[in-house]
Design an enzyme around this catalytic site. Structure first.
Site, PDB file in Angstrom:
ATOM      1  N   HIS A 104      35.876  33.085  29.311  1.00  0.00           N
ATOM      2  CA  HIS A 104      36.383  31.856  28.712  1.00  0.00           C
ATOM      3  C   HIS A 104      36.970  30.923  29.781  1.00  0.00           C
ATOM      4  CE1 HIS A 104      38.368  29.580  25.347  1.00  0.00           C
ATOM      5  NE2 HIS A 104      39.158  29.232  26.346  1.00  0.00           N
ATOM      6  N   GLU A 105      37.895  31.448  30.562  1.00  0.00           N
ATOM      7  CA  GLU A 105      38.543  30.598  31.574  1.00  0.00           C
ATOM      8  C   GLU A 105      37.542  30.169  32.644  1.00  0.00           C
ATOM      9  OE1 GLU A 105      41.211  29.405  30.717  1.00  0.00           O
ATOM     10  OE2 GLU A 105      41.717  30.867  29.171  1.00  0.00           O
ATOM     11  N   HIS A 136      33.387  23.683  34.084  1.00  0.00           N
ATOM     12  CA  HIS A 136      33.502  22.297  33.637  1.00  0.00           C
ATOM     13  C   HIS A 136      34.187  21.454  34.725  1.00  0.00           C
ATOM     14  CE1 HIS A 136      34.434  19.799  29.706  1.00  0.00           C
ATOM     15  NE2 HIS A 136      33.466  19.262  30.411  1.00  0.00           N
ATOM     16  N   HIS A 144      35.784  27.099  31.465  1.00  0.00           N
ATOM     17  CA  HIS A 144      36.575  25.891  31.742  1.00  0.00           C
ATOM     18  C   HIS A 144      36.451  25.531  33.223  1.00  0.00           C
ATOM     19  CE1 HIS A 144      38.579  25.298  27.942  1.00  0.00           C
ATOM     20  NE2 HIS A 144      39.204  26.451  27.953  1.00  0.00           N
TER      21      HIS A 144
HETATM   22 ZN   LIG Z   1      40.230  27.461  26.356  1.00  0.00          ZN
END
Ligand SMILES: [Zn+2]
Length: 689
Positions: free
Chosen positions: A478-479, A485, A482
């Site tokens: 998940h991290e 991104h 990010h």
């Molecule tokens: Zn998040």
């Protein structure tokens, strides 16, 4: 010390311009931030006094430059305060915070600045564009529109009386929201379940008992203490065989800030809601939800309601069946039992063990941290052609922090990536992605992003390497999503680069990565037993996949209940004078499964929407799941490592930040607007036909 030797005021002198943690000291922060604010204000004064006709270059560009410089010092301070803090740094952060908010509110109140932005905005958006107008790129148009919109949302178009009232509402709301969350905290702390007899602990595993014994010791008490904070409350509800005690702690939890004492939030809620409605109406909106959703991908309350109703229609039948299943299971243990809300976690945990028969611990040996790191880098390499090389020569704020050069497909340097994995004193709990510096091209050439993820993973011991749980691997993915991104960003302006996107869009890049965790094709390439070298057995993986959707209908309905309530409160158009509890009951009637607990309500303790950033935004959790499931379907169809799909996801989503409206970006990738079907299929709420 002079400003001249302040390392935060000069470019860092290493080839990556990476933060010089070896030279930055606590006493550098406040003088640097004060100086950078002074420079930014000088810049604003120059814009305002400029004689030339406003252009993008003489108006917006200097604003972006000013905030970019300030951002670096600010980011380093707040990142350290989250990941490696001490009382002194906490105090500095507390002093710096109001400096920044005051600076930005002074900017938002600056009429001279607004009239420049307004006239620029008019040139491009209001009247038919004039013939000799210099064309702006789509990103520039977005940035211009964002500035104009932010000023308007901060009351710039109001007359003097309106502005005064707006400011008064804002500051009153600030106080009320803080009080709201302080009261919830006080109420959460006000109750403890103090147990002194062994028989009171029936059913609790050792790790839960040990933590409760610690909690008791911290309070100089004998025995065991369970609080209403998640680490005490959640395992007790899940494991305790003592139904009477589960009921007791659950009732205490359910009446927080709703007991008619000085911490009761029901009156405060009405005040907050009335002020929010007034604020929205001052700005010409019918209600607060409409105001909030102007800057969201979902756009309008109607769209949010349709979305919630669609999910509800699919989840309701499943939730009812699940309720019956858990009820019958419970009756096999206790005949005639009427399932109550304090029974759910307990019996569903027992049923889950019976149905799937595995423990999460069984996976840990397959997830040795260094192998997981390789596995995650492998996804980035397969999808986007990225290579990660560890760099040892750069200064870091703690010896646990690893730094990597991220090399793009063509051999060029794309980003720096910092990873800080283990818990320690001075680090906040949880996991997050952050940046020391975001990407931009203000000076023509691309500024190298410096992206970081901070986690609290299981530490290695003398005899065992760091073995992650399934949830920890999921968090890592998940991290890292990010982080991609931030790292892959190809924008010009910092205010829209990387993760600077709408709140209900920002979790797409992170959550889509979580889909890889159940893909055998990926797991087999790195997740092998740290002692035997064997891969995760297929049966184990199948059980995990099946168990992930266990009671998904119930879980969905629960989330929807929060969303329905949030929307009901924030679409009010007049001050609410009725009964808070009755209003809440009505809003969640359609998702109800358990008998009511007379007089209880969750809204008086619902800090997400009354004190946090989720007002009229709670739907965003489900919205993000819909996006990631819908987007991942393309990978599922074409292959989880398909380069073309990855290229399109990179080009249209990951590189674009907030440079255009998220729906436009999404449609470019997906070819259509997102729909709920992919999520319903993934979570087993809809069959494949
Ligand atoms: Zn998040």
């Amino acid at each position: 010390m002079t400003l001249h030797d302040n390392p935060l005021l000069q470019p860092f002198d290493n080839q990556y311009e990476a933060p010089a943690f070896d030279r930055i000291r606590n006493e550098h922060f406040l003088p640097a931030i004060e100086e950078l604010i002074r420079e930014a204000e000088e810049g604003i004064a120059r814009i305002v006094s400029g004689e030339d006709f406003p252009t993008f270059e003489n108006t917006i560009l200097p604003l972006e430059e000013g905030s970019e410089h300030l951002g670096v010092a600010f980011n380093i301070l707040f990142n350290l305060n989250h990941a490696e803090t001490c009382p002194e740094l906490q105090q500095i952060a507390q002093q710096a915070s109001p400096l920044i908010t005051d600076f930005s509110s002074r900017m938002m109140m600056n009429d001279g600045l607004f009239s420049k932005i307004r006239s620029l905005h008019e040139q491009y958006f209001a009247t038919p564009a004039e013939g000799d107008l210099k064309p702006l790129t789509p990103e520039q148009l977005t940035v211009l529109e964002n500035y104009y919109r932010d000023f308007v949302r901060n009351g710039a178009l109001l007359d003097e009386a309106g502005k005064k009232r707006f400011a008064a509402i804002r500051s009153k709301l600030g106080v009320l929201e803080l009080e709201f969350s302080d009261h919830v905290l006080a109420e959460t702390n006000d109750f403890i379940l103090h147990l002194t007899e062994e028989c009171d602990l029936a059913g609790l595993p050792d790790f839960v008992r040990d933590a409760a014994a610690e909690e008791a010791k911290d309070r100089n008490l004998d025995g065991w203490v369970f609080t209403l904070h998640a680490p005490g409350y959640v395992p007790f509800m899940k494991y305790s065989d003592r139904r009477d005690l589960r009921e007791k702690i659950h009732r205490a939890f359910s009446f927080r800030a709703n007991r008619g004492n000085e911490h009761d939030n029901k009156g405060r809620m009405k005040e907050i809601l009335a002020l929010r409605t007034e604020l929205a109406q001052l700005l010409g909106e019918p209600d607060f939800a409409t105001h909030q959703l102007r800057t969201k991908m979902a756009e309008t309350p109607q769209k949010v309601m349709t979305f919630l109703e669609q999910l509800h229609a699919a989840a309701r039948p499943a939730a009812l069946l699940e309720f019956d299943e858990v009820q019958s299971f419970a009756r096999r243990k206790v005949p005639e039992l009427e399932l109550q809300s304090w029974d759910w976690a307990y019996y569903s945990e027992k049923l889950k063990e019976e149905k799937f028969g595995f423990k999460e611990e069984m996976l840990k040996p397959y997830f040795e941290l260094n192998r997981v790191i390789n596995g995650i880098f492998l996804v980035a390499n397969e999808l986007y052609g990225l290579t990660f090389n560890q760099v040892n020569k750069l200064p870091v704020y703690h010896t646990d922090v690893k730094v990597y050069e991220v090399i793009d497909t063509d051999g060029s340097l794309l980003s720096l990536f910092y990873a800080d994995f283990f818990p320690r004193q001075g680090k906040q709990g949880g996991a997050w992605m952050t940046e020391f510096r975001g990407e931009n091209r203000l000076k023509g050439k691309r500024l190298l992003p410096q992206i970081s993820i901070v986690c609290n993973f299981t530490k290695p011991t003398a005899s065992r390497p760091s073995l992650l749980t399934f949830d920890e691997v999921n968090t890592f993915l998940h991290e890292f999503g990010h982080a991609l991104h931030g790292m892959l960003s190809q924008c010009t302006y910092p205010s829209v680069a990387g993760t600077n996107v709408y709140h209900d869009f920002v979790e797409l890049p992170s959550q889509i990565m979580e889909n890889w965790i159940t893909e055998k094709e990926w797991l087999d390439r790195f997740a092998v037993h740290y002692e035997t070298g064997e891969k995760i057995p297929k049966e184990l993986l199948d059980k995990i996949i099946a168990s992930r959707n266990f009671l998904e209908g119930y879980a969905t309905e629960r989330q929807l209940g929060f969303g329905f309530c949030d929307m009901a409160w924030h679409t009010l158009t007049v001050p609410f004078i009725g009964d808070v509890i009755a209003f809440e009951q009505k809003a969640i009637e359609k998702i109800r499964l358990f008998p009511r607990i007379e007089g209880s309500a969750f809204c008086p303790a619902f800090t997400h929407i009354f004190a946090g950033g989720y007002a009229a935004g709670y739907y965003g959790y489900k919205w993000a799941e819909v996006l990631d499931a819908d987007a991942f379907e393309v990978f599922k169809e074409k292959g989880i490592f398909n380069r073309d799909v990855a290229r399109s996801f990179r080009d249209n989503i990951l590189e674009k930040g907030g440079s255009e409206h998220p729906m436009i970006l999404y449609k470019r990738f997906r070819g259509k607007e997102p729909g709920v079907d992919a999520l319903l299929r993934r979570s087993g709420l809809k069959s494949d036909e």
